[in-house]
Scaffold this active site. Structure first.
Site, short mmCIF file in Angstrom:
data_model
loop_
_atom_site.label_atom_id
_atom_site.label_comp_id
_atom_site.label_asym_id
_atom_site.label_seq_id
_atom_site.Cartn_x
_atom_site.Cartn_y
_atom_site.Cartn_z
N MET A 1 -26.32 15.05 68.24
CA MET A 1 -26.74 14.61 66.91
C MET A 1 -28.21 14.88 66.70
O MET A 1 -28.87 15.45 67.55
CB MET A 1 -26.36 13.16 66.72
CG MET A 1 -24.85 13.02 66.58
SD MET A 1 -24.36 11.33 66.35
CE MET A 1 -24.98 10.58 67.80
N HIS B 1 -29.53 20.67 78.56
CA HIS B 1 -28.29 20.45 77.82
C HIS B 1 -27.07 20.85 78.65
O HIS B 1 -26.11 20.11 78.80
CB HIS B 1 -28.34 21.27 76.52
CG HIS B 1 -27.07 21.22 75.75
ND1 HIS B 1 -26.11 22.20 75.85
CD2 HIS B 1 -26.58 20.30 74.88
CE1 HIS B 1 -25.09 21.89 75.07
NE2 HIS B 1 -25.36 20.75 74.47
N ARG C 1 -34.42 9.07 65.33
CA ARG C 1 -33.51 9.56 66.38
C ARG C 1 -32.15 8.90 66.25
O ARG C 1 -32.04 7.71 65.97
CB ARG C 1 -34.05 9.18 67.76
CG ARG C 1 -35.36 9.81 68.10
CD ARG C 1 -35.94 9.16 69.35
NE ARG C 1 -37.27 9.66 69.64
CZ ARG C 1 -37.53 10.68 70.44
NH1 ARG C 1 -36.55 11.31 71.05
NH2 ARG C 1 -38.75 11.09 70.64
N ARG D 1 -31.38 4.22 80.13
CA ARG D 1 -29.96 3.87 80.05
C ARG D 1 -29.41 3.93 81.45
O ARG D 1 -30.01 4.53 82.35
CB ARG D 1 -29.20 4.81 79.13
CG ARG D 1 -29.20 6.20 79.67
CD ARG D 1 -28.60 7.20 78.73
NE ARG D 1 -28.95 8.51 79.27
CZ ARG D 1 -28.84 9.64 78.64
NH1 ARG D 1 -28.42 9.67 77.41
NH2 ARG D 1 -29.17 10.76 79.22
N LYS E 1 -29.17 3.80 72.74
CA LYS E 1 -30.61 4.01 72.83
C LYS E 1 -31.36 2.80 72.27
O LYS E 1 -32.28 2.28 72.90
CB LYS E 1 -30.98 5.28 72.07
CG LYS E 1 -32.45 5.58 72.12
CD LYS E 1 -32.77 6.88 71.41
CE LYS E 1 -32.31 8.06 72.21
NZ LYS E 1 -32.60 9.35 71.66
N GLY F 1 -27.57 15.66 72.91
CA GLY F 1 -27.85 16.82 72.08
C GLY F 1 -26.89 17.04 70.93
O GLY F 1 -26.97 18.03 70.23
N CYS G 1 8.20 7.67 87.29
CA CYS G 1 8.07 8.92 88.05
C CYS G 1 7.77 10.11 87.15
O CYS G 1 7.74 11.24 87.62
CB CYS G 1 9.31 9.17 88.89
SG CYS G 1 10.81 9.36 87.92
N SER H 1 13.72 3.71 87.11
CA SER H 1 12.50 4.50 87.21
C SER H 1 12.30 5.21 85.89
O SER H 1 13.20 5.94 85.43
CB SER H 1 12.62 5.52 88.35
OG SER H 1 11.44 6.29 88.41
N TYR I 1 5.84 0.01 90.94
CA TYR I 1 5.16 1.17 91.50
C TYR I 1 5.02 2.29 90.48
O TYR I 1 5.72 2.32 89.47
CB TYR I 1 5.88 1.70 92.75
CG TYR I 1 7.23 2.32 92.48
CD1 TYR I 1 7.35 3.65 92.11
CD2 TYR I 1 8.40 1.56 92.59
CE1 TYR I 1 8.59 4.22 91.86
CE2 TYR I 1 9.64 2.11 92.34
CZ TYR I 1 9.73 3.44 91.97
OH TYR I 1 10.95 4.00 91.71
C1 PEP Z 1 10.92 12.66 83.58
O1 PEP Z 1 11.67 13.05 82.70
O2 PEP Z 1 9.91 11.98 83.36
C2 PEP Z 1 11.21 12.99 84.98
C3 PEP Z 1 10.47 12.48 85.95
O3 PEP Z 1 12.18 13.89 85.22
P1 PEP Z 1 12.00 15.47 84.99
O4 PEP Z 1 10.55 15.72 84.74
O5 PEP Z 1 12.48 16.10 86.24
O6 PEP Z 1 12.87 15.71 83.82
#
Ligand code: PEP
Ligand code: MG
Length: 902
Positions: free
Chosen positions: A109, A459, A98, A343, A29, A107, A854, A786, A874
């Site tokens: 503070m 609010h 303020r 803002r 502000k 709202g 993954c 992975s 990836y």
């Molecule tokens: C993990 O452990 O991150 C994974 C992808 O395998 P899961 O969740 O199947 O154990």
């Protein structure tokens, strides 16, 4: 203190000394007030006490040395500029005090208005206002009320009761019917309440009022609701708030005065135009609190054309200057326009995309900047389903679509009840007349919020938008009765526990549960809305920004999918392969019996026959997936969980066997099963016989899977598609485990693929800390890694992933041990470090090593940025997160790799 007024440290800034880039020090502000002042806009003069002063005060409980003197100096300068002295009995300067943190916390503070009023200056104020006694006494009673409540913790209801009492005595329900004498009486009543709760008189000394108000604002940084809000919004706890001391201007001096809020574009849809609310003869707090219903800003043109035109010119100026949607608070005091705040405005997810697209079209920003201005959480919101409406469902009320989405749930009327039912797994809609900051926990717990009063800037609306929670505000056909736990609408009564549905886009309210359908953005990702031809600014903006993200990102995005249908959907969403096909679900359903035979086998023949029966089924599973992912890599993980998960629970089996024995039935088969289940019982199955350990213990199990994968790939390839299988071994902790599996697998692959041209990679998950720490050795035997960050988090912290979130994470979050569950967003310092080590050492040993992730973190926006920084190839996530990961990977690329203009 006054003796040491040589200033070592500057704690107070005049507006003219600051600018918009000093938000860390001056708060949002203050920094923007300074910016507007320097742009020459009409900002009431004032000064800012820095966040550093707040932090010093909070650390020691005392104002830092030099602060009092600096405030005195700036106050004198302000008094000179205004030609009035603070609290002067004849012609008083009044100020507002303020809060203003770096990040807006609507709202959360404190604010105290009208500081400088006392028994004498109230008379001077009346004279200033042209003999308007009513106004002066109303201002004074507001000061005692706000000061009492926020500075001295006097319960707010006591003042409310006294006000109600005064109105009752007058036979009215409207504040405006109270005249100067009534208000003078109310001031006396308020003062008594003040004395009763504080044991002292209301302070008459203006500077004391100012100092106490400043302290209260500092302290409000740590008020419980502010702490909860910061945790929810992931705002760091140690920033502190600045304090703005601003000369008062009044919007409640009569019909030629008023106050309002304006947006340079619609914060709901992003559409260009003038949006806002205006309230004649009112102070700013009345608009924000949603206490009285406002009129659309456009009506100001009729009421006060000069101010309206001036305001539009300032809005255009500010938007051009900030190159973004601005929101503005303003007050008109007897025909003179004052800018009280600006803002870069909060907006809905849809508006964020639409505005970013428009600004690119207008040549104001480039596409890199547009990408920077949206985020994955917003995109995820746009993928929420919407109501599927047919004539069966007629709205019973219509309010303002304050925060989009479609939510159904049981009606509750208090924050506490919302929290209670949500903890039992119920979806709830919090229904209130208007929300206030104390409702925060209930708002977090609810699926949606419905209020009968308040505009787009109330609010409820502001906080819900910030949280991405569905909200309908100002549905004034609804008559809410909180004590009776019911509301009435269109002649019907809705009790606590009844189900309602609210549409935060249209503002419509329905009784009962309305079914839902996919959002437009999902239809676009599904390919059923053509962005080039559809007249939908949101879809066009999403398409444009997503295309830019795809062009910029270094991370590929794959999906976690184990059915053909999931794979196909993820591919439409832009997945560039499968990063994790979990094979265990393929062993459930009517295949359970085969698995039981496998586990119970006592001879090689029995086991081999079970495996032989599973092989063609598995092969078909993989064929379907390879066909769907034609030309893209598919990582198939060999079976991972403990095998007893496929068997009946021990207790139940034991009871069945005992009962059958009692009845004298033949239970030989059940007994064998029970014995096997007992044999396989583990105290810590997640640390037991699972993953690669299973493959090494049960002869032929992994071999069957490897054969099924290779045969499926060959069959699909021979049929004209391109299969790119990658076989992934789970839970590896030592290179020797992988080498053993790999040697067997390679033999089978060589035998099956022959001259088909199919290439099968073999790699491993990195999900055991030891694997991360010996990644250099493991990379010798792996073509890819992975990261299984679910197990890696479990094992790095020693947190059972199935138990801890419900058991004690609430306490860890409360204590700030972490700000977000490490299962949701990667713990960079610990688990992230393991990822970094493994990536570096793996690549050092094998430069062409492919790296991916993954675990669930693959679809979490913050974690995607981390994986980009570490240099993975990836991320892989569930199909619905694929667009989010694409967007965030693009953002990570433009943010960390620097931007170029296109
Ligand atoms: C993990 O452990 O991150 C994974 C992808 O395998 P899961 O969740 O199947 O154990
Ligand atoms: Mg795992």
């Amino acid at each position: 203190m006054a003796a040491q007024e040589t200033v070592e440290h500057k704690y107070v800034y005049d507006f003219a000394e600051g600018n918009k880039d000093l938000k860390d020090l001056l708060g949002g502000k203050g920094a923007n007030l300074a910016e507007m002042t320097n742009l020459g806009l009409p900002v009431p003069p004032g000064f800012i006490i820095t966040t550093e002063a707040c932090k010093a005060y909070l650390a020691t409980g005392e104002e830092p040395a030099g602060l009092a003197g600096q405030i005195a100096t700036h106050l004198e300068a302000l008094e000179r500029e205004m030609g009035r002295r603070l609290g002067d009995p004849d012609d008083p300067l009044l100020v507002s005090v303020r809060s203003g943190a770096k990040f807006s916390m609507p709202g959360m503070m404190e604010t105290v208005l009208n500081v400088g009023l006392n028994d004498r200056s109230v008379v001077g104020l009346s004279a200033q206002a042209g003999g308007n006694d009513r106004f002066a006494w109303d201002s004074y009673r507001r000061l005692i009320q706000m000061f009492g409540k926020t500075v001295c913790e006097v319960p707010g209801e006591e003042f409310e009761h006294a006000l109600d009492e005064a109105k009752r005595a007058k036979g009215t329900t409207n504040d405006l019917d109270l005249d100067a004498d009534d208000l003078r009486g109310l001031v006396d009543a308020y003062k008594k309440i003040f004395v009763k709760h504080t044991g002292r008189e209301f302070p008459q000394e203006p500077r004391e009022q100012l100092d106490l108000a400043i302290r209260a604002v500092f302290e409000s940084w740590n008020a419980e609701r502010a702490v909860v809000y910061r945790r929810q919004e992931r705002i760091p706890a140690d920033l502190g708030t600045a304090v703005n001391v601003v000369s008062m201007v009044f919007g409640n001096l009569g019909p030629d005065s008023g106050t309002g809020v304006a947006f340079t574009r619609d914060p709901g849809s992003g559409a260009q135009g003038i949006y806002g609310d205006y309230l004649t003869n009112a102070q700013g707090e009345d608009v924000v609190a949603g206490i009285r219903n406002t009129v659309p800003l456009q009506e100001l043109e009729q009421l006060d054309k000069k101010s309206y035109d001036e305001l539009l010119a300032f809005m255009a100026r500010l938007e051009g200057h900030y190159k973004d949607l601005c929101d503005i608070e303003f007050t008109i005091e007897r025909g003179k326009l004052w800018m009280l705040q600006t803002r870069v405005g909060k907006r809905t997810a849809a508006a964020a995309f639409v505005i970013a697209g428009q600004l690119v079209d207008e040549g104001v920003i480039d596409l890199d900047e547009a990408l920077h201005r949206v985020n994955g959480a917003q995109l995820a919101q746009l993928m929420f389903p919407r109501f599927r409406l047919d004539h069966e469902f007629q709205p019973v009320a219509k309010g303002i679509g304050a925060s989009p989405g479609a939510a159904s749930g049981k009606v509750v009327f208090t924050s506490a009840r919302a929290v209670e039912l949500a903890a039992e797994g119920e979806a709830v809609i919090l229904v209130r007349r208007e929300t206030n900051p104390d409702d925060l926990n209930g708002m977090i717990a609810a699926q949606g919020i419905l209020t009968s009063r308040g505009g787009k800037t109330s609010h409820a609306a502001v906080v819900a938008r910030g949280m991405g929670k569905t909200c309908v505000s100002g549905a004034d056909e609804i008559d809410v009765n909180v004590p009776a736990k019911r509301f009435t609408v269109a002649g019907q009564t809705v009790n606590e526990g009844d189900i309602v549905s609210i549409d935060g886009t249209t503002g419509k309210v329905y009784l009962g549960e309305v079914p839902v359908m996919p959002s437009e953005v999902v239809q676009y990702f599904e390919g059923s809305l053509d962005p080039e031809h559809v007249d939908n600014p949101l879809v066009r903006a999403v398409h444009r920004i997503m295309s830019h993200a795809d062009a910029k990102r270094r991370l590929a995005v794959r999906t976690n999918a184990d059915t053909g249908a999931d794979a196909a959907r993820a591919r439409r969403f832009g997945a560039q392969g499968i990063g994790l096909c979990r094979t265990e679900h393929m062993f459930l359903g009517d295949r359970r019996e085969l698995v039981e035979r496998l586990i119970l086998a006592r001879t090689d023949d029995e086991r081999e026959s079970a495996l032989a029966a599973l092989l063609p089924l598995q092969r078909d599973d993989f064929k379907e997936i390879f066909r769907e992912m034609d030309g893209l890599p598919v990582t198939v993980r060999l079976i991972d969980p403990p095998l007893h998960e496929f068997l009946p629970p021990l207790e139940q089996l034991a009871v069945n066997v005992a009962v059958a024995q009692e009845r004298g039935e033949d239970v030989a088969k059940e007994e064998a099963l029970l014995a096997a289940v007992r044999r396989m019982h583990e105290e810590n199955p997640m640390l037991g016989l699972r993953g690669v350990r299973l493959g090494l213990v049960i002869p032929g199990l992994f071999a069957m899977q490897v054969r099924a994968i290779a045969e499926a790939a060959v069959a699909v390839t021979r049929a004209g598609a391109v299969a790119k299988p990658e076989i992934m071994v789970p839970l590896v902790g030592a290179v020797q485990e992988l080498e053993t599996v790999r040697a067997e697998a390679e033999k089978i692959i060589a035998e099956v693929v022959g001259d088909s041209g199919v290439e099968v990679l073999i790699g491993t998950m990195i999900e055991v800390p030891r694997a991360a720490l010996t990644a250099g050795q493991i990379a010798e035997a792996a073509q890819f890694f992975s990261f299984g960050t679910n197990d890696l988090t479990q094992m790095a912290w020693g947190f059972s992933r199935d138990d801890v979130e419900g058991a004690f994470f609430w306490r860890y979050l409360e204590l700030g041990i972490f700000g977000i569950s490490p299962f949701e967003s990667i713990d960079r310092d610990g688990v992230g470090r393991l990822v970094r080590i493994a990536a570096e050492e793996g690549r050092a040993a094998r430069p062409e090593l492919k790296l991916g992730v993954c675990g669930e973190h693959g679809g979490d926006p913050d974690s995607v940025h981390f994986f980009h920084e570490v240099g993975l190839d990836y991320v892989s996530c569930s199909p619905f997160r694929v667009p989010v990961a694409r967007l965030e990977a693009g953002r990570a690329a433009v943010e960390t790799d620097g931007s170029d203009s296109r």
